[in-house]
Each structure stands twice: as C-alpha cells, then as structure tokens.
Design a protein around this motif. Sequence first.
Motif, PDB file in Angstrom:
ATOM      1  N   SER A   8       5.997  71.523  35.936  1.00 63.41           N
ATOM      2  CA  SER A   8       7.111  70.976  35.153  1.00 63.41           C
ATOM      3  C   SER A   8       8.322  70.635  36.009  1.00 63.41           C
ATOM      4  O   SER A   8       8.983  69.627  35.792  1.00 63.41           O
ATOM      5  CB  SER A   8       7.526  71.968  34.074  1.00 63.41           C
ATOM      6  N   GLY A   9       8.635  71.486  36.994  1.00 63.86           N
ATOM      7  CA  GLY A   9       9.776  71.226  37.873  1.00 63.86           C
ATOM      8  C   GLY A   9       9.550  70.020  38.753  1.00 63.86           C
ATOM      9  O   GLY A   9      10.465  69.229  38.996  1.00 63.86           O
ATOM     10  N   ALA A  10       8.311  69.842  39.211  1.00 68.95           N
ATOM     11  CA  ALA A  10       7.990  68.724  40.098  1.00 68.95           C
ATOM     12  C   ALA A  10       8.056  67.390  39.364  1.00 68.95           C
ATOM     13  O   ALA A  10       8.536  66.400  39.915  1.00 68.95           O
ATOM     14  CB  ALA A  10       6.610  68.916  40.710  1.00 68.95           C
ATOM     15  N   LYS A  11       7.596  67.366  38.121  1.00 66.57           N
ATOM     16  CA  LYS A  11       7.590  66.086  37.404  1.00 66.57           C
ATOM     17  C   LYS A  11       9.008  65.617  37.073  1.00 66.57           C
ATOM     18  O   LYS A  11       9.238  64.431  36.871  1.00 66.57           O
ATOM     19  CB  LYS A  11       6.724  66.146  36.152  1.00 66.57           C
ATOM     20  N   LYS A  57       2.500  68.174  49.432  1.00 65.93           N
ATOM     21  CA  LYS A  57       2.724  69.320  48.538  1.00 65.93           C
ATOM     22  C   LYS A  57       3.147  68.845  47.155  1.00 65.93           C
ATOM     23  O   LYS A  57       2.680  69.360  46.138  1.00 65.93           O
ATOM     24  CB  LYS A  57       3.793  70.231  49.113  1.00 65.93           C
ATOM     25  N   ALA A  58       4.051  67.856  47.113  1.00 64.58           N
ATOM     26  CA  ALA A  58       4.553  67.341  45.844  1.00 64.58           C
ATOM     27  C   ALA A  58       3.412  66.700  45.040  1.00 64.58           C
ATOM     28  O   ALA A  58       3.324  66.886  43.830  1.00 64.58           O
ATOM     29  CB  ALA A  58       5.675  66.338  46.089  1.00 64.58           C
ATOM     30  N   LYS A  59       2.548  65.952  45.706  1.00 61.93           N
ATOM     31  CA  LYS A  59       1.427  65.303  45.021  1.00 61.93           C
ATOM     32  C   LYS A  59       0.488  66.335  44.418  1.00 61.93           C
ATOM     33  O   LYS A  59      -0.045  66.150  43.323  1.00 61.93           O
ATOM     34  CB  LYS A  59       0.644  64.402  45.986  1.00 61.93           C
ATOM     35  N   LEU A  61       1.360  69.298  43.361  1.00 63.70           N
ATOM     36  CA  LEU A  61       2.031  69.847  42.179  1.00 63.70           C
ATOM     37  C   LEU A  61       1.986  68.862  41.007  1.00 63.70           C
ATOM     38  O   LEU A  61       1.962  69.267  39.846  1.00 63.70           O
ATOM     39  CB  LEU A  61       3.480  70.197  42.503  1.00 63.70           C
ATOM     40  N   LEU A  62       2.007  67.571  41.329  1.00 59.43           N
ATOM     41  CA  LEU A  62       1.962  66.551  40.285  1.00 59.43           C
ATOM     42  C   LEU A  62       0.535  66.302  39.778  1.00 59.43           C
ATOM     43  O   LEU A  62       0.344  65.551  38.830  1.00 59.43           O
ATOM     44  CB  LEU A  62       2.552  65.236  40.817  1.00 59.43           C
ATOM     45  N   GLY A  63      -0.431  66.910  40.441  1.00 58.75           N
ATOM     46  CA  GLY A  63      -1.822  66.745  40.021  1.00 58.75           C
ATOM     47  C   GLY A  63      -2.449  65.466  40.477  1.00 58.75           C
ATOM     48  O   GLY A  63      -3.394  64.963  39.864  1.00 58.75           O
ATOM     49  N   LYS A  64      -1.946  64.877  41.555  1.00 58.64           N
ATOM     50  CA  LYS A  64      -2.477  63.610  42.084  1.00 58.64           C
ATOM     51  C   LYS A  64      -3.306  63.849  43.329  1.00 58.64           C
ATOM     52  O   LYS A  64      -3.138  64.758  44.053  1.00 58.64           O
ATOM     53  CB  LYS A  64      -1.347  62.631  42.394  1.00 58.64           C
TER      54      LYS A  64
END
Length: 64
Positions: A8-11, A57-59, A61-64
Amino acid sequence: MPKMKTHSGAKKRFKLTGSGKVMHRRAGKMHLNEHKSSKRTRHLTGDAVLPTGDAAKAKKLLGK
C-alpha cells in the motif's frame, strides 16, 4: 498459492512509466520551505527516475 498483494505504501509513492521505469516524488519540498531558496524549491518540483537498484525493490513491492 494466493496472489501477491501490492504494498500500500509503495503504490502511493511510486508509479511505473510505459517503458518500465519507476518514478518518484523528490524529497524535501513538503514543509520548512521558508528558508530554502526559490531555485532549490523549483528544482525539487516534478518527478524523478528511481535508480536501478532501488527500482528493482520498488517493482517487487508493486507486484511487477
């Protein structure tokens, strides 16, 4: 196996471009701006591309 949930924080903080780059908001412009120069606050506007190591790392967390 259940689907992986998006962080949720990443999106809220990151967005992906069409080419797959991760964009983020620049830090340091939300408050305490009175003593910062106009040039400095101007340069903090707009989104920036996340460096490749952090982008991986961000990807994730975003599920990509």
